[in-house]
Every structure is written in structure tokens, then in C-alpha cells.
Design a protein around this motif. Sequence first.
Motif, PDB file in Angstrom:
ATOM      1  N   LYS A  15       0.807  -1.217   0.000  1.00 28.90           N
ATOM      2  CA  LYS A  15       0.000   0.000   0.000  1.00 28.90           C
ATOM      3  C   LYS A  15       0.845   1.273   0.000  1.00 28.90           C
ATOM      4  N   VAL A  16       2.157   1.133  -0.154  1.00 33.49           N
ATOM      5  CA  VAL A  16       3.026   2.297  -0.105  1.00 33.49           C
ATOM      6  C   VAL A  16       2.974   3.047  -1.435  1.00 33.49           C
ATOM      7  N   ASN A  17       2.687   4.341  -1.357  1.00 34.13           N
ATOM      8  CA  ASN A  17       2.754   5.237  -2.510  1.00 34.13           C
ATOM      9  C   ASN A  17       3.856   6.244  -2.215  1.00 34.13           C
ATOM     10  N   LEU A  18       5.007   6.074  -2.866  1.00 34.76           N
ATOM     11  CA  LEU A  18       6.152   6.902  -2.531  1.00 34.76           C
ATOM     12  C   LEU A  18       5.893   8.375  -2.799  1.00 34.76           C
ATOM     13  N   ASP A  19       5.193   8.694  -3.866  1.00 37.44           N
ATOM     14  CA  ASP A  19       4.937  10.099  -4.173  1.00 37.44           C
ATOM     15  C   ASP A  19       4.117  10.754  -3.058  1.00 37.44           C
ATOM     16  N   HIS A  20       3.140  10.021  -2.542  1.00 37.86           N
ATOM     17  CA  HIS A  20       2.345  10.550  -1.438  1.00 37.86           C
ATOM     18  C   HIS A  20       3.191  10.613  -0.163  1.00 37.86           C
ATOM     19  N   LEU A  21       4.005   9.609   0.033  1.00 38.55           N
ATOM     20  CA  LEU A  21       4.831   9.536   1.245  1.00 38.55           C
ATOM     21  C   LEU A  21       5.825  10.693   1.304  1.00 38.55           C
ATOM     22  N   LEU A  22       6.467  10.999   0.179  1.00 39.82           N
ATOM     23  CA  LEU A  22       7.511  12.014   0.157  1.00 39.82           C
ATOM     24  C   LEU A  22       6.951  13.426   0.056  1.00 39.82           C
ATOM     25  N   GLY A  23       5.774  13.555  -0.537  1.00 44.09           N
ATOM     26  CA  GLY A  23       5.184  14.878  -0.680  1.00 44.09           C
ATOM     27  C   GLY A  23       6.104  15.813  -1.443  1.00 44.09           C
ATOM     28  N   ASP A  24       6.320  17.032  -0.894  1.00 43.91           N
ATOM     29  CA  ASP A  24       7.183  18.006  -1.567  1.00 43.91           C
ATOM     30  C   ASP A  24       8.540  18.123  -0.875  1.00 43.91           C
ATOM     31  N   ALA A  25       8.948  17.067  -0.199  1.00 39.61           N
ATOM     32  CA  ALA A  25      10.202  17.107   0.560  1.00 39.61           C
ATOM     33  C   ALA A  25      11.402  17.305  -0.350  1.00 39.61           C
ATOM     34  N   ASP A  26      12.355  18.088   0.136  1.00 34.82           N
ATOM     35  CA  ASP A  26      13.648  18.219  -0.535  1.00 34.82           C
ATOM     36  C   ASP A  26      14.671  17.268   0.074  1.00 34.82           C
ATOM     37  N   ILE A  27      14.532  17.014   1.379  1.00 39.71           N
ATOM     38  CA  ILE A  27      15.467  16.162   2.108  1.00 39.71           C
ATOM     39  C   ILE A  27      14.669  15.123   2.881  1.00 39.71           C
ATOM     40  N   VAL A  28      15.075  13.878   2.779  1.00 39.23           N
ATOM     41  CA  VAL A  28      14.451  12.794   3.540  1.00 39.23           C
ATOM     42  C   VAL A  28      15.527  12.148   4.408  1.00 39.23           C
ATOM     43  N   HIS A  29      15.271  12.127   5.712  1.00 34.83           N
ATOM     44  CA  HIS A  29      16.227  11.543   6.650  1.00 34.83           C
ATOM     45  C   HIS A  29      15.774  10.151   7.037  1.00 34.83           C
ATOM     46  N   LEU A  30      16.679   9.193   6.933  1.00 32.89           N
ATOM     47  CA  LEU A  30      16.410   7.807   7.305  1.00 32.89           C
ATOM     48  C   LEU A  30      17.248   7.453   8.521  1.00 32.89           C
ATOM     49  N   GLY A  31      16.598   6.970   9.572  1.00 38.10           N
ATOM     50  CA  GLY A  31      17.330   6.550  10.762  1.00 38.10           C
ATOM     51  C   GLY A  31      17.535   5.050  10.784  1.00 38.10           C
ATOM     52  N   TRP A  32      16.456   4.313  10.549  1.00 37.62           N
ATOM     53  CA  TRP A  32      16.513   2.861  10.545  1.00 37.62           C
ATOM     54  C   TRP A  32      15.758   2.384   9.302  1.00 37.62           C
ATOM     55  N   PRO A  33      16.433   2.218   8.186  1.00 36.36           N
ATOM     56  CA  PRO A  33      15.722   1.870   6.948  1.00 36.36           C
ATOM     57  C   PRO A  33      14.966   0.546   7.037  1.00 36.36           C
ATOM     58  N   GLU A  34      15.385  -0.348   7.926  1.00 36.14           N
ATOM     59  CA  GLU A  34      14.672  -1.615   8.079  1.00 36.14           C
ATOM     60  C   GLU A  34      13.277  -1.422   8.652  1.00 36.14           C
ATOM     61  N   HIS A  35      13.035  -0.249   9.262  1.00 37.47           N
ATOM     62  CA  HIS A  35      11.723   0.058   9.829  1.00 37.47           C
ATOM     63  C   HIS A  35      10.967   1.089   8.989  1.00 37.47           C
ATOM     64  N   LEU A  36      11.411   1.284   7.762  1.00 40.17           N
ATOM     65  CA  LEU A  36      10.775   2.302   6.930  1.00 40.17           C
ATOM     66  C   LEU A  36       9.317   1.977   6.660  1.00 40.17           C
ATOM     67  N   PHE A  37       9.019   0.695   6.527  1.00 37.95           N
ATOM     68  CA  PHE A  37       7.645   0.266   6.281  1.00 37.95           C
ATOM     69  C   PHE A  37       7.252  -0.759   7.335  1.00 37.95           C
ATOM     70  N   ALA A  38       5.997  -1.097   7.364  1.00 40.15           N
ATOM     71  CA  ALA A  38       5.491  -2.017   8.374  1.00 40.15           C
ATOM     72  C   ALA A  38       6.234  -3.346   8.300  1.00 40.15           C
ATOM     73  N   PRO A  39       6.505  -3.978   9.443  1.00 39.89           N
ATOM     74  CA  PRO A  39       7.191  -5.282   9.422  1.00 39.89           C
ATOM     75  C   PRO A  39       6.414  -6.282   8.582  1.00 39.89           C
ATOM     76  N   PRO A  40       7.086  -6.963   7.671  1.00 38.74           N
ATOM     77  CA  PRO A  40       6.380  -7.928   6.826  1.00 38.74           C
ATOM     78  C   PRO A  40       6.059  -9.208   7.574  1.00 38.74           C
ATOM     79  N   ASP A  41       5.134  -9.931   7.051  1.00 42.23           N
ATOM     80  CA  ASP A  41       4.830 -11.265   7.564  1.00 42.23           C
ATOM     81  C   ASP A  41       5.990 -12.174   7.196  1.00 42.23           C
ATOM     82  N   ARG A  42       6.674 -12.704   8.217  1.00 45.26           N
ATOM     83  CA  ARG A  42       7.868 -13.510   7.935  1.00 45.26           C
ATOM     84  C   ARG A  42       7.543 -14.773   7.126  1.00 45.26           C
ATOM     85  N   ALA A  43       6.277 -15.197   7.174  1.00 40.00           N
ATOM     86  CA  ALA A  43       5.902 -16.386   6.405  1.00 40.00           C
ATOM     87  C   ALA A  43       5.616 -16.053   4.946  1.00 40.00           C
ATOM     88  N   ALA A  44       5.468 -14.768   4.639  1.00 42.16           N
ATOM     89  CA  ALA A  44       5.144 -14.382   3.268  1.00 42.16           C
ATOM     90  C   ALA A  44       6.360 -14.573   2.364  1.00 42.16           C
TER      91      ALA A  44
END
Length: 283
Positions: A15-44
Motif C-alpha cells: 500500500k506504499v505510494n512513494l509520491d504521497h509519502l515524500l510529498g514536496d520534501a527536498d530532504i528525507v532523513h532515514l534513521g533505521w531503513p529496516e523500519h521504513l515500512f510495516a514489518p512484513p509477515d515472515r511467512a510471506a
Amino acid sequence: AVVWRPQAQHLPLAKVNLDHLLGDADIVHLGWPEHLFAPPDRAATGWQADFLALIKALGTRPVKLIWTMHNRLPHRLGEHAWGRQLFATLAPLVHGVIYHSAWGEAVVRAELPFRADAIHAVIPHGHYGADLPPASERAALEAAMGLPPCRQRFGVIGRPQPEKQVDLIIRAFLAAARPDQQLLVSALNPDTPVPADPRIIVLPRRSWLPRREIARQTRVCDALVSAHTGPTYLTSGLVADAIGAGIPMVVPPWAFFREILGDASLEYDGTEAGLAAAFAKLS
């Protein structure tokens, strides 16, 4: 504009829409990229490929990506091989990288394929001194927390993680057999068994401790103790608590601790016997 959208952590990959997520940002700061999106189902199946595809798509957007490297690898996201793949995929896309130590910068730059024009900077982790209760409130905090008085109290605080080897710390503390010492432990899962000893006090915890509670726990201690190990660590937030409180840490041999703590780093050899000997001799 610099944008922070924590709701992204609760979005499933599909369900991630990057354009909506980023909006009009010029700079995006990432602290923990592994947590950028919801944790996936490990069985998937296929979630790793989808995750990497989104990371690559992020690199095609007209934004500057800044990555603060708290970890050498994700603490929890499946196998270390997957964490390496994730970090190696992100590294060529970022325009700036922030480290909490010069040692950390040297380690990571030798391991990851950053772009040649990326800006690298060392910014030590800020301390939490402003969040701590005054030292004069220690006795009142001890009473409120139900802590018996003692001559030396050591804290094992923070999130419960296997690499912290809290069980090793407890065994070493017991082996030192100092009647004047106390071990305050909150870095444990609630169902972890602990030896019955009045000198070991385990504080109940939820999955995440609020900063106010960590500050209280720090203030009643004379030193914090670490037995960090494993390939995922690049820094430890515990130093921010210790420095803020003006107390030392009893730590294994790790260049990060030496660099950031300086003389407040009371180093043992990293073994259970070495830590027991440190407990036994600390004045």
C-alpha cells in the motif's frame, strides 16, 4: 522542506505510494531503513524483493537522502545476509551519511558502496542530561522505585536484545559476590527467568520504555553495564544516558565506547570472568 512521516512505518509494502509519502520534501532523513515500512509477515514470500524494489524506487525520486547509521546491520529483520543486502542497496542512493563516532565511519565506509560524492559527517549522539531528574532526587527516586539502599548500584537498562548478553552480566555479578552491590535490570523480556537474589532487582517493563522511566533508572545508578556483542552494533544509546548522568560505564573492549566515553569507560576483557573480576574490584 524536511519531512517526517512516521505513519509510513504502519503501511504494508503493498500500500506504499512513494509520491504521497515524500510529498514536496527536498530532504528525507532515514534513521533505521529496516523500519521504513510495516514489518512484513515472515511467512510471506517475496517481501524482501518488494522491500528492495521500494528502496530502489526511493532513489529515483528528486530528493536528497540522508542516512544516520545507528546500526552496522539491522538488529531484527531476519538473517544478517538480508540486512547486508538491504544496506548495500541503500548505500549508493544516499547523498549524506551521519555517524555517531569516527570509528563507526571508518568501519561502514569500508563495508558499503556509497556514491563517490556522498557527504560523510560524524555527529556524536546527544546526551540526555536535560531529561534526567536532579541528582538530589536520587533518594526519593530509590524510595519510589522500592530500591533498598546499597553502596554501589549498576544498571542494565535499555531494550532487551540477545546481543546484550544480560544473562552473562547477571552471572558475572553473582560470581563477584559483593554484598554491597546491587544490579538493577530492565533490559529483559518479562518471561526471562532471573536467579532469586535480593541484590538483583528486575524492573517490570513494557515493550518500549518511555524516556522518563529510562531517566529515572539511570539516575539511581552509580554506573551502567554493557556486554554488547555481535555484528549488528555500530553505536549504543546507553552512552547518552551515562554521559547525561555523569556516571561511568563498565564495558567490553569496543572502540566506540573508548572514543565516546573516554575515561568514563571502565573496560573489562569482554568475558564473563573478566566482568566478574571487574565487579569484584570496583571501588
